[in-house]
Scaffold this motif. Sequence first.
Motif, PDB file in Angstrom:
ATOM      1  N   SER A 156       0.873  -1.115   0.129  1.00  0.00           N
ATOM      2  CA  SER A 156       0.337   0.018  -0.648  1.00  0.00           C
ATOM      3  C   SER A 156       0.752   1.314   0.003  1.00  0.00           C
ATOM      4  CB  SER A 156      -1.047   0.290   1.450  1.00  0.00           C
ATOM      5  OG  SER A 156      -1.870   1.212   1.025  1.00  0.00           O
ATOM      6  N   GLY A 157       0.123   2.072  -0.092  1.00  0.00           N
ATOM      7  CA  GLY A 157       1.173   3.929   0.019  1.00  0.00           C
ATOM      8  C   GLY A 157       0.039   4.714  -1.479  1.00  0.00           C
ATOM      9  N   ARG A 158       0.834   5.968  -0.604  1.00  0.00           N
ATOM     10  CA  ARG A 158      -0.189   6.483  -1.183  1.00  0.00           C
ATOM     11  C   ARG A 158      -0.284   6.817  -2.340  1.00  0.00           C
ATOM     12  NH1 ARG A 158       0.254  11.937   3.105  1.00  0.00           N
ATOM     13  NH2 ARG A 158      -1.433  12.083   4.305  1.00  0.00           N
ATOM     14  N   THR A 159      -1.548   7.185  -3.442  1.00  0.00           N
ATOM     15  CA  THR A 159      -1.086   7.349  -4.771  1.00  0.00           C
ATOM     16  C   THR A 159       0.184   8.373  -5.156  1.00  0.00           C
ATOM     17  OG1 THR A 159      -3.633   7.643  -4.761  1.00  0.00           O
ATOM     18  CG2 THR A 159      -2.634   8.454  -7.245  1.00  0.00           C
ATOM     19  N   GLY A 160       1.109   7.971  -7.024  1.00  0.00           N
ATOM     20  CA  GLY A 160       2.060   7.951  -6.957  1.00  0.00           C
ATOM     21  C   GLY A 160       3.241   7.838  -6.341  1.00  0.00           C
ATOM     22  N   SER A 161       2.894   6.821  -4.975  1.00  0.00           N
ATOM     23  CA  SER A 161       4.085   6.323  -4.745  1.00  0.00           C
ATOM     24  C   SER A 161       5.175   5.491  -5.525  1.00  0.00           C
ATOM     25  CB  SER A 161       3.793   5.643  -3.494  1.00  0.00           C
ATOM     26  OG  SER A 161       2.876   6.622  -2.471  1.00  0.00           O
ATOM     27  N   GLY A 162       4.379   5.233  -6.248  1.00  0.00           N
ATOM     28  CA  GLY A 162       5.902   4.458  -7.512  1.00  0.00           C
ATOM     29  C   GLY A 162       5.026   3.063  -7.279  1.00  0.00           C
ATOM     30  N   LYS A 163       4.345   2.419  -6.713  1.00  0.00           N
ATOM     31  CA  LYS A 163       4.301   1.161  -6.074  1.00  0.00           C
ATOM     32  C   LYS A 163       4.160   0.375  -7.262  1.00  0.00           C
ATOM     33  CE  LYS A 163       0.012   1.944  -4.560  1.00  0.00           C
ATOM     34  NZ  LYS A 163      -0.044   3.125  -4.840  1.00  0.00           N
ATOM     35  N   VAL A 251       6.442   7.519   0.741  1.00  0.00           N
ATOM     36  CA  VAL A 251       7.461   8.501   0.080  1.00  0.00           C
ATOM     37  C   VAL A 251       6.960   9.702  -0.095  1.00  0.00           C
ATOM     38  CG1 VAL A 251       7.607   8.924  -2.771  1.00  0.00           C
ATOM     39  CG2 VAL A 251       7.315   6.443  -2.448  1.00  0.00           C
ATOM     40  N   PRO A 252       8.081  10.946  -0.251  1.00  0.00           N
ATOM     41  CA  PRO A 252       7.920  12.067  -0.552  1.00  0.00           C
ATOM     42  C   PRO A 252       7.327  12.686  -1.357  1.00  0.00           C
ATOM     43  CG  PRO A 252      10.569  11.966   0.102  1.00  0.00           C
ATOM     44  CD  PRO A 252       9.710   9.956  -0.497  1.00  0.00           C
ATOM     45  N   ASP A 253       6.486  13.604  -1.151  1.00  0.00           N
ATOM     46  CA  ASP A 253       4.837  14.292  -1.731  1.00  0.00           C
ATOM     47  C   ASP A 253       5.395  14.881  -3.614  1.00  0.00           C
ATOM     48  OD1 ASP A 253       2.966  13.654   0.142  1.00  0.00           O
ATOM     49  OD2 ASP A 253       3.582  15.817   1.059  1.00  0.00           O
ATOM     50  N   GLU A 254       6.508  15.503  -3.029  1.00  0.00           N
ATOM     51  CA  GLU A 254       6.988  15.777  -4.428  1.00  0.00           C
ATOM     52  C   GLU A 254       8.078  15.033  -5.275  1.00  0.00           C
ATOM     53  OE1 GLU A 254       7.141  18.874  -5.857  1.00  0.00           O
ATOM     54  OE2 GLU A 254       5.679  19.504  -4.523  1.00  0.00           O
ATOM     55  N   GLU A 255       8.281  13.670  -4.933  1.00  0.00           N
ATOM     56  CA  GLU A 255       8.211  12.941  -5.231  1.00  0.00           C
ATOM     57  C   GLU A 255       7.424  11.684  -6.036  1.00  0.00           C
ATOM     58  OE1 GLU A 255      11.082   8.481  -4.789  1.00  0.00           O
ATOM     59  OE2 GLU A 255      11.389   9.857  -3.619  1.00  0.00           O
ATOM     60  N   ARG A 256       6.378  12.344  -5.506  1.00  0.00           N
ATOM     61  CA  ARG A 256       5.199  11.275  -5.788  1.00  0.00           C
ATOM     62  C   ARG A 256       4.681  12.517  -7.123  1.00  0.00           C
ATOM     63  NH1 ARG A 256       1.491  12.161  -1.004  1.00  0.00           N
ATOM     64  NH2 ARG A 256       0.636  11.237  -2.955  1.00  0.00           N
ATOM     65  N   VAL A 257       4.910  13.877  -6.388  1.00  0.00           N
ATOM     66  CA  VAL A 257       3.868  14.402  -7.271  1.00  0.00           C
ATOM     67  C   VAL A 257       4.887  14.293  -9.100  1.00  0.00           C
ATOM     68  CG1 VAL A 257       4.057  16.757  -8.741  1.00  0.00           C
ATOM     69  CG2 VAL A 257       3.448  16.221  -6.230  1.00  0.00           C
ATOM     70  N   GLU A 258       6.256  13.555  -8.931  1.00  0.00           N
ATOM     71  CA  GLU A 258       6.842  14.285 -10.133  1.00  0.00           C
ATOM     72  C   GLU A 258       7.304  12.373 -10.562  1.00  0.00           C
ATOM     73  OE1 GLU A 258       9.222  14.928 -12.773  1.00  0.00           O
ATOM     74  OE2 GLU A 258       9.614  16.133 -10.886  1.00  0.00           O
ATOM     75  N   ILE A 259       6.674  11.709  -9.547  1.00  0.00           N
ATOM     76  CA  ILE A 259       5.956   9.960 -10.056  1.00  0.00           C
ATOM     77  C   ILE A 259       4.676   9.935 -10.872  1.00  0.00           C
ATOM     78  CG2 ILE A 259       5.586   7.727 -10.201  1.00  0.00           C
ATOM     79  CD1 ILE A 259       7.213   7.552  -7.522  1.00  0.00           C
ATOM     80  N   SER A 260       3.544  10.936 -10.639  1.00  0.00           N
ATOM     81  CA  SER A 260       2.608  11.013 -10.907  1.00  0.00           C
ATOM     82  C   SER A 260       2.333  11.708 -12.283  1.00  0.00           C
ATOM     83  CB  SER A 260       1.454  12.089 -10.198  1.00  0.00           C
ATOM     84  OG  SER A 260       0.836  11.241  -8.582  1.00  0.00           O
ATOM     85  N   TYR A 261       3.218  12.717 -12.539  1.00  0.00           N
ATOM     86  CA  TYR A 261       3.145  13.681 -13.603  1.00  0.00           C
ATOM     87  C   TYR A 261       3.642  12.779 -14.742  1.00  0.00           C
ATOM     88  CZ  TYR A 261       5.418  17.331 -17.401  1.00  0.00           C
ATOM     89  OH  TYR A 261       5.886  17.930 -17.686  1.00  0.00           O
ATOM     90  N   GLN A 262       4.962  11.919 -14.705  1.00  0.00           N
ATOM     91  CA  GLN A 262       5.247  11.185 -15.787  1.00  0.00           C
ATOM     92  C   GLN A 262       4.759  10.130 -15.798  1.00  0.00           C
ATOM     93  OE1 GLN A 262       8.239  10.993 -17.128  1.00  0.00           O
ATOM     94  NE2 GLN A 262       7.708   9.691 -18.577  1.00  0.00           N
ATOM     95  N   GLU A 263       3.721  10.038 -14.741  1.00  0.00           N
ATOM     96  CA  GLU A 263       3.052   8.136 -14.983  1.00  0.00           C
ATOM     97  C   GLU A 263       1.331   8.997 -16.046  1.00  0.00           C
ATOM     98  OE1 GLU A 263       2.153   6.093 -11.784  1.00  0.00           O
ATOM     99  OE2 GLU A 263       4.704   5.143 -12.815  1.00  0.00           O
ATOM    100  N   TYR A 264       0.843  10.110 -15.662  1.00  0.00           N
ATOM    101  CA  TYR A 264      -0.434   9.864 -16.177  1.00  0.00           C
ATOM    102  C   TYR A 264      -0.296  11.305 -17.547  1.00  0.00           C
ATOM    103  CZ  TYR A 264      -2.359   7.599 -11.990  1.00  0.00           C
ATOM    104  OH  TYR A 264      -2.286   6.885 -11.231  1.00  0.00           O
ATOM    105  N   VAL A 265       0.900  12.287 -17.240  1.00  0.00           N
ATOM    106  CA  VAL A 265       0.675  13.331 -17.848  1.00  0.00           C
ATOM    107  C   VAL A 265       1.535  12.466 -19.389  1.00  0.00           C
ATOM    108  CG1 VAL A 265       1.760  15.807 -18.933  1.00  0.00           C
ATOM    109  CG2 VAL A 265       0.960  15.186 -15.998  1.00  0.00           C
ATOM    110  N   LEU A 266       3.427  12.734 -19.235  1.00  0.00           N
ATOM    111  CA  LEU A 266       3.858  12.315 -19.741  1.00  0.00           C
ATOM    112  C   LEU A 266       3.633  10.818 -20.843  1.00  0.00           C
ATOM    113  CD1 LEU A 266       7.316  13.461 -19.426  1.00  0.00           C
ATOM    114  CD2 LEU A 266       5.358  14.641 -19.608  1.00  0.00           C
ATOM    115  N   ASP A 267       3.444   9.848 -19.661  1.00  0.00           N
ATOM    116  CA  ASP A 267       3.094   8.759 -20.271  1.00  0.00           C
ATOM    117  C   ASP A 267       2.108   8.212 -21.114  1.00  0.00           C
ATOM    118  OD1 ASP A 267       5.835   7.952 -19.136  1.00  0.00           O
ATOM    119  OD2 ASP A 267       5.213   7.100 -17.520  1.00  0.00           O
ATOM    120  N   ASN A 268       0.872   9.212 -20.986  1.00  0.00           N
ATOM    121  CA  ASN A 268      -0.515   9.603 -21.042  1.00  0.00           C
ATOM    122  C   ASN A 268      -0.271   9.091 -22.542  1.00  0.00           C
ATOM    123  OD1 ASN A 268      -1.553   7.228 -19.574  1.00  0.00           O
ATOM    124  ND2 ASN A 268      -2.877   8.021 -18.339  1.00  0.00           N
TER     125      ASN A 268
END
Length: 376
Positions: A156-163, A251-268
Amino acid sequence: MNPKDLGKHLPLIDDLHSLFLSDRPLLDVRAPVEFLEGAFPNAVNHPLMDDADREAIGTCYKQQGQDAAIALGMQRVSGDIKDARVAAWAAFAREHPDGVLYCFRGGLRSRISQQLLYEYTGIEYPRVEGGYKQMRQFLREQLDSLPNRLQPIILSGRTGSGKTRFLQTITQMIDLEGTANHRGSAFGSQAQRQPTQIQFENTLSIALLRKVSQEQTTLLFEDESRSIGSVHLPETFFKRLSEAPVILMQVPDEERVEISYQEYVLDNLQAFITLHNGDEATGFAAFSAYLLGSLDKIQRRLGGVRYQQVRQTMQAALAHQERTGQTEGHYDVVRLILLDYYDPMYDYQISKKQDRLVFTGSPAEVRDYLNAQGIQ
């Protein structure tokens, strides 16, 4: 052609357990509409009859009986049409000499296909006894029984943790979101469509069968709700997961933001462009519709004021991207949704699992913990 004599001397497969474990190529001769409703992950559809043939012959069977239906089938699947269909089977069989073929019940269609392939090419290609129906029933039975042999652990882990990224570095795991082709949230849709419920269950059952056969019964799964997009986890399996110990990855919030940006924006974005054959304008339009449509799904939960704020920020980011090609404006959207919407919702969900929580730590610490539990 006497139906009773078809395929008598040709090979028959009845060991479904070995069939699915061996990853043998599958030649599905059902009609395309049947294949789309449910198929196996290693199957290719080269039908004996197309959808129109199937409907016409089925109606004839109901009204006039088997002999008339067979006669109509031989009439409709003849000449160049028959030659082309046999050629497709022959090409598949030559490319996959270890494969097998099947129809819905392992009856007339698969026996005709097997016989024609033999008569045209001399290839003795095995068919599956009981066909798709028996194969599907076998996998459903595995979904009922195999979960009881598992010792699952939930990541488990907050959204964007890179699970999901973390999960994919582990051997003893099954990626449920990958199987469902969905990230399991309002913004979790992918460019490619999700499998049907039947396809999802078939793939999951085969994955479980293989893990258990390898004596990998202690498995890591990502924390999921019962539904992952349009598909849902089978009841017995979900119940087993809902009782399993939970590991919380922080995972730190800023790292989670970066992961989410990569996956939900760039990758999509890239996925939508690829889906539209590299057409950037069409891909961008589909990407925009995905973002705005996903936001609309959580409008009620955000509330009117916050929804309008996020939507305006998202529209501004999309407009800037369309003008300049730059995507950095989406960072503000990601932060708003991640920290203001997903985090409170996640905190509530994890609060209900405190009695199952066995470890909390960074990704490196989680890995060490898992290794100590014998999970590689």
